[in-house]
Every structure is written in structure tokens, then in C-alpha cells.
Design a protein around this motif. Sequence first.
Motif, PDB file in Angstrom:
ATOM      1  N   LEU A   1      41.603 -14.763  18.102  1.00 46.56           N
ATOM      2  CA  LEU A   1      40.677 -13.878  17.417  1.00 46.56           C
ATOM      3  C   LEU A   1      40.750 -12.447  17.934  1.00 46.56           C
ATOM      4  O   LEU A   1      41.261 -12.183  19.029  1.00 46.56           O
ATOM      5  CB  LEU A   1      39.253 -14.410  17.576  1.00 46.56           C
ATOM      6  N   ARG A   2      40.214 -11.525  17.147  1.00 46.71           N
ATOM      7  CA  ARG A   2      40.215 -10.110  17.500  1.00 46.71           C
ATOM      8  C   ARG A   2      39.380  -9.843  18.750  1.00 46.71           C
ATOM      9  O   ARG A   2      39.738  -9.005  19.581  1.00 46.71           O
ATOM     10  CB  ARG A   2      39.684  -9.296  16.326  1.00 46.71           C
ATOM     11  N   TYR A   3      38.278 -10.545  18.877  1.00 50.13           N
ATOM     12  CA  TYR A   3      37.391 -10.350  20.015  1.00 50.13           C
ATOM     13  C   TYR A   3      37.416 -11.589  20.893  1.00 50.13           C
ATOM     14  O   TYR A   3      37.649 -12.707  20.421  1.00 50.13           O
ATOM     15  CB  TYR A   3      35.972 -10.048  19.537  1.00 50.13           C
ATOM     16  N   GLY A   4      37.164 -11.379  22.199  1.00 50.48           N
ATOM     17  CA  GLY A   4      37.205 -12.496  23.127  1.00 50.48           C
ATOM     18  C   GLY A   4      36.343 -12.255  24.342  1.00 50.48           C
ATOM     19  O   GLY A   4      35.529 -11.317  24.385  1.00 50.48           O
ATOM     20  N   ASP A   5      36.516 -13.092  25.336  1.00 51.43           N
ATOM     21  CA  ASP A   5      35.734 -13.037  26.560  1.00 51.43           C
ATOM     22  C   ASP A   5      35.849 -11.651  27.199  1.00 51.43           C
ATOM     23  O   ASP A   5      36.937 -11.130  27.393  1.00 51.43           O
ATOM     24  CB  ASP A   5      36.245 -14.103  27.528  1.00 51.43           C
ATOM     25  N   GLY A   6      34.700 -11.051  27.507  1.00 51.25           N
ATOM     26  CA  GLY A   6      34.684  -9.737  28.133  1.00 51.25           C
ATOM     27  C   GLY A   6      34.458  -8.594  27.166  1.00 51.25           C
ATOM     28  O   GLY A   6      34.157  -7.474  27.587  1.00 51.25           O
ATOM     29  N   ASP A   7      34.587  -8.837  25.854  1.00 49.52           N
ATOM     30  CA  ASP A   7      34.339  -7.783  24.871  1.00 49.52           C
ATOM     31  C   ASP A   7      32.843  -7.553  24.703  1.00 49.52           C
ATOM     32  O   ASP A   7      32.037  -8.492  24.747  1.00 49.52           O
ATOM     33  CB  ASP A   7      34.950  -8.143  23.516  1.00 49.52           C
ATOM     34  N   ASP A   8      32.468  -6.296  24.501  1.00 43.60           N
ATOM     35  CA  ASP A   8      31.064  -5.953  24.298  1.00 43.60           C
ATOM     36  C   ASP A   8      30.548  -6.551  22.989  1.00 43.60           C
ATOM     37  O   ASP A   8      31.301  -6.727  22.028  1.00 43.60           O
ATOM     38  CB  ASP A   8      30.887  -4.444  24.272  1.00 43.60           C
ATOM     39  N   ALA A   9      29.261  -6.840  22.967  1.00 41.91           N
ATOM     40  CA  ALA A   9      28.657  -7.392  21.754  1.00 41.91           C
ATOM     41  C   ALA A   9      28.641  -6.369  20.624  1.00 41.91           C
ATOM     42  O   ALA A   9      28.809  -6.709  19.454  1.00 41.91           O
ATOM     43  CB  ALA A   9      27.247  -7.887  22.044  1.00 41.91           C
ATOM     44  N   LEU A  10      28.419  -5.084  20.952  1.00 39.34           N
ATOM     45  CA  LEU A  10      28.402  -4.022  19.949  1.00 39.34           C
ATOM     46  C   LEU A  10      29.780  -3.380  19.886  1.00 39.34           C
ATOM     47  O   LEU A  10      30.300  -2.900  20.892  1.00 39.34           O
ATOM     48  CB  LEU A  10      27.351  -2.978  20.291  1.00 39.34           C
ATOM     49  N   GLN A  11      30.395  -3.398  18.711  1.00 45.93           N
ATOM     50  CA  GLN A  11      31.751  -2.902  18.538  1.00 45.93           C
ATOM     51  C   GLN A  11      31.814  -1.915  17.378  1.00 45.93           C
ATOM     52  O   GLN A  11      31.192  -2.127  16.331  1.00 45.93           O
ATOM     53  CB  GLN A  11      32.717  -4.060  18.235  1.00 45.93           C
ATOM     54  N   ILE A  12      32.555  -0.822  17.586  1.00 49.88           N
ATOM     55  CA  ILE A  12      32.947   0.034  16.468  1.00 49.88           C
ATOM     56  C   ILE A  12      34.179  -0.604  15.862  1.00 49.88           C
ATOM     57  O   ILE A  12      35.219  -0.697  16.509  1.00 49.88           O
ATOM     58  CB  ILE A  12      33.245   1.468  16.935  1.00 49.88           C
ATOM     59  N   GLY A  13      34.062  -1.089  14.641  1.00 46.86           N
ATOM     60  CA  GLY A  13      35.154  -1.853  14.041  1.00 46.86           C
ATOM     61  C   GLY A  13      36.328  -0.996  13.640  1.00 46.86           C
ATOM     62  O   GLY A  13      37.299  -0.836  14.378  1.00 46.86           O
ATOM     63  N   ASP A  14      36.264  -0.391  12.479  1.00 44.18           N
ATOM     64  CA  ASP A  14      37.364   0.411  11.955  1.00 44.18           C
ATOM     65  C   ASP A  14      36.820   1.651  11.260  1.00 44.18           C
ATOM     66  O   ASP A  14      35.737   1.631  10.668  1.00 44.18           O
ATOM     67  CB  ASP A  14      38.198  -0.382  10.934  1.00 44.18           C
ATOM     68  N   LEU A  15      37.592   2.718  11.315  1.00 46.97           N
ATOM     69  CA  LEU A  15      37.372   3.901  10.499  1.00 46.97           C
ATOM     70  C   LEU A  15      38.669   4.150   9.753  1.00 46.97           C
ATOM     71  O   LEU A  15      39.678   4.527  10.353  1.00 46.97           O
ATOM     72  CB  LEU A  15      36.992   5.109  11.353  1.00 46.97           C
ATOM     73  N   VAL A  16      38.656   3.854   8.460  1.00 47.20           N
ATOM     74  CA  VAL A  16      39.867   3.883   7.641  1.00 47.20           C
ATOM     75  C   VAL A  16      39.663   4.854   6.487  1.00 47.20           C
ATOM     76  O   VAL A  16      38.613   4.852   5.834  1.00 47.20           O
ATOM     77  CB  VAL A  16      40.198   2.479   7.090  1.00 47.20           C
ATOM     78  N   GLY A  17      40.651   5.686   6.251  1.00 49.45           N
ATOM     79  CA  GLY A  17      40.600   6.615   5.130  1.00 49.45           C
ATOM     80  C   GLY A  17      41.900   6.618   4.354  1.00 49.45           C
ATOM     81  O   GLY A  17      42.985   6.522   4.943  1.00 49.45           O
ATOM     82  N   ALA A  18      41.800   6.704   3.039  1.00 48.39           N
ATOM     83  CA  ALA A  18      42.976   6.767   2.167  1.00 48.39           C
ATOM     84  C   ALA A  18      42.852   7.987   1.265  1.00 48.39           C
ATOM     85  O   ALA A  18      41.812   8.204   0.638  1.00 48.39           O
ATOM     86  CB  ALA A  18      43.103   5.501   1.322  1.00 48.39           C
ATOM     87  N   GLY A  19      43.923   8.774   1.214  1.00 45.80           N
ATOM     88  CA  GLY A  19      43.957   9.940   0.341  1.00 45.80           C
ATOM     89  C   GLY A  19      45.053   9.798  -0.690  1.00 45.80           C
ATOM     90  O   GLY A  19      46.182   9.405  -0.364  1.00 45.80           O
ATOM     91  N   SER A  20      44.741  10.101  -1.944  1.00 44.78           N
ATOM     92  CA  SER A  20      45.718  10.037  -3.031  1.00 44.78           C
ATOM     93  C   SER A  20      45.754  11.362  -3.766  1.00 44.78           C
ATOM     94  O   SER A  20      44.704  11.906  -4.117  1.00 44.78           O
ATOM     95  CB  SER A  20      45.377   8.909  -4.020  1.00 44.78           C
ATOM     96  N   VAL A  21      46.949  11.868  -3.973  1.00 52.42           N
ATOM     97  CA  VAL A  21      47.146  13.082  -4.755  1.00 52.42           C
ATOM     98  C   VAL A  21      47.746  12.689  -6.101  1.00 52.42           C
ATOM     99  O   VAL A  21      48.791  12.031  -6.152  1.00 52.42           O
ATOM    100  CB  VAL A  21      48.086  14.068  -4.036  1.00 52.42           C
ATOM    101  N   PHE A  22      47.080  13.073  -7.191  1.00 48.80           N
ATOM    102  CA  PHE A  22      47.549  12.777  -8.539  1.00 48.80           C
ATOM    103  C   PHE A  22      48.207  14.038  -9.093  1.00 48.80           C
ATOM    104  O   PHE A  22      47.534  14.956  -9.572  1.00 48.80           O
ATOM    105  CB  PHE A  22      46.374  12.338  -9.417  1.00 48.80           C
ATOM    106  N   PHE A  23      49.516  14.085  -8.999  1.00 47.37           N
ATOM    107  CA  PHE A  23      50.240  15.247  -9.513  1.00 47.37           C
ATOM    108  C   PHE A  23      50.289  15.251 -11.036  1.00 47.37           C
ATOM    109  O   PHE A  23      50.378  16.308 -11.665  1.00 47.37           O
ATOM    110  CB  PHE A  23      51.663  15.256  -8.950  1.00 47.37           C
ATOM    111  N   SER A  24      50.251  14.042 -11.618  1.00 48.65           N
ATOM    112  CA  SER A  24      50.223  13.855 -13.069  1.00 48.65           C
ATOM    113  C   SER A  24      49.737  12.434 -13.302  1.00 48.65           C
ATOM    114  O   SER A  24      49.596  11.660 -12.351  1.00 48.65           O
ATOM    115  CB  SER A  24      51.622  14.052 -13.667  1.00 48.65           C
ATOM    116  N   PRO A  25      49.468  12.050 -14.544  1.00 47.09           N
ATOM    117  CA  PRO A  25      49.071  10.658 -14.783  1.00 47.09           C
ATOM    118  C   PRO A  25      50.126   9.649 -14.339  1.00 47.09           C
ATOM    119  O   PRO A  25      49.801   8.491 -14.083  1.00 47.09           O
ATOM    120  CB  PRO A  25      48.867  10.617 -16.304  1.00 47.09           C
TER     121      PRO A  25
END
Length: 392
Positions: free
Chosen positions: A41-65
Motif C-alpha cells: 500500500l501507499r501508506y504504512g507503519d510510521g506514516d502520519d495519520a494526516l497526509q497531503i495526498g496529491d496536487l495535480v494540474g492539467a493544462g490544455s491549449v486548443f489551437f483549433s477544434p
Amino acid sequence: MLLTLAGPAGAADLQIEGYGDLRLVVPPATGSYLDGELGKLRYGDGDDALQIGDLVGAGSVFFSPELTATATARVDSYHGAAVDLLEGYARYAPSPTGDWRWSVKIGAFFPPISLENEQVGWSSFWTITPSAINSWVGEELRIVGAEGTLEWRRATGDITLSGAVFGWNDPAGVMISDRGWTFDDRVTGLLEHSRLPDATAINLGRTPPIFANLFTEMDNRPGWYLDLSWEPPEIGGFEIMRYDNDADPTVVKDGQVAWRTSFWDIGFQKQIGKLTLLSQGLSGNTTIEPSPFFHQTTDFRSAYALAGYDLDDWWVAGRFDVFQTRTRASFPSTLNEDGHAYTLSVSWLPEKWLRLTGEMLSIDDTRDERVVAGDAPHQTETQFQFLARVYF
């Protein structure tokens, strides 16, 4: 890069989306594989109970349809590069001609394999943690190359054929072989190095930690895949894929071995009113032959079934996974494993920009490799998560 391109383009449109989340976690007593342990698993023994999970961003440029460029990045303060690229590609999709439509995509992107992970940043809608299959795809596979898609729209359903040639993924297979299946919503960034199990370092006579660069070219041989899907109107669909990275298993470069990895994948989806049924199965193998005196082949297979129910603002889902690896090598191997997992998830979306999810994930598996680390081969790991995710 996308912001720079959009500036002088004038007529180009820029669209940005993403999310950030905060989690309360009750991890199992085993260590996380992200720290070189053999936990699943992602988390295990010794990990804090409060976690900052993910900050994800996606950018799309539409030059034309018809022409768009997209890049997805992640901020992670715990593992790998603090800011990393998950995918970046350009796509050209001209207007349909009758019942036919085609498109091409060039860059780095995820293969069209998942029925779960269809949201931004390879995230899953129904659960926090994807299946073993899609956890592995997000960790080890990335298509760095070109893909072509041909779609035939018919009254009985859309038929789509996609194919790609790619490189820079020759080490893919080392994680599934040396560490086995895992369950994790954290995707490997294109710039990061993935930590191998400390047990692997011990077996090689090296001092932990040791790492693999999964997205690199080693043999100048392209890999390929073909994916065929059929989507009948309103009732779901079927998908089958053949993937082969065609790596030369005898190549050793910069301390890494090229892993020849290939598999078959099949998927099924059905909609019955507000009930969604998903099922997927994957079976393949990965091989290395770094010298005339040593070879190793790991057969891997996994399958899952998921049922999700839509209650308007609430979504409830349950999933069952089975997974296995079998390793054949020149010397006796401790890399075999057998296991299964249960996932229960409840989500509430009070606003379009806010998601609250509670998830319980329990894994029961046996892996002989744990003996090297001084642990019992059989382990049961249960993880509880409560997630608050904000979309933008």
C-alpha cells in the motif's frame, strides 16, 4: 510550456483543471513499498495519520477544434521530484467523415487500458485506490511515442482501433517482478526514479536504497500495442489489448537491465440503470537475460470486478481483486506471490468542486521474498482512508 505557447497564439484557448486533496489515513502495521519495504500500500507503519495526498494540474491549449496540446503535472513533497510531469502530448483529431473518425497523438501519455482511471492525472472515479492492474499501469507504463486511432460509428455501437509505437520504457517490468503487485493511486512521474525493494538490494549484494529509472531508452527498439474496443449504445462495452515493449532482454546500460514485457488485457463494462459493472483481466510476462549464465522470467496475472451505484450526490462501490506472480530463473527464486483484495468506497459530492470519500482496502497475500527482510511470507494489510478533494 503550454502557457508560453498560448501567449503568442492569440486565438488559442487555454483550459486548466486539476485537484488537491487532504487525507486522514489509518495505515497497516507493514511498511510501504514507497520506502523500500514489501507492503502493498501507499501508506504504512510510521506514516502520519494526516497526509497531503496529491496536487495535480492539467493544462490544455486548443489551437483549433482539431489540434490540442495537453500537459499534466504533480506536486509531491514526499517522494520523487517535488514537481514532476505525468504526461504531455499533442493530439490532432479532424472532423468526422460520415461514420468514420480518426486521430493521432504524439508525446508521453497513458495507454488506453483503464476502465477505472479516466479522470485527470490517472485518477479513479469510483475509489481512491485503483485496482492492482491499474496501479501497476500508472506506476510502470507510459507511452512515449505516437498513437493512431480509427473509430467507426454504427447504430449497433462504436468500434475503435488504436495502435502505437513507442520507446523510453525498456525497464518496465522490474517492479512487478522484484516487488510484485501493489495498490496505489500515486502515479510515477516521468522524471523520478522508483525505489526498488531493499530485499532486492540485499539479494544483489548492494546497500539500500537502490532505484530504477523506468522511463529511459536502452536498446533503440520500438515497442507497440494494439487496442480494439466495441461500445454498444447505453449498455457498456468490451476492450482487448496486446502490449509488447519489445525490449532486448540482454541489454545492460547504466546499471539497468532491459525487461522484455508483454501482456494481454481484456475489459468489460455494463450499465444497468444506476448500476455500473466493471471487470478487467491482465496476463503477461517479463524477461531479462543480462548474461549467458542468468535468465529470469516472471509471469504475472491479475483480475478484478467492480460494482458501483449512483445515488445522485452519493456513490457507493465495491471491488474484488485477485493477483499472482510466478518467477522462473537460473537460480532458486523467492519472488512468487498469490493474493486477493477487497475494496469498499463511499463518496459524497455536495458540490461540483468538492469530493469526500471514505475507503477501506484489505489485502491478503503471500510473498516468499518477505523472508529476506525477516518477515513472514503471509501478510494481511488493511488501510482506511478519508479523503477531502477540491477540484479546480
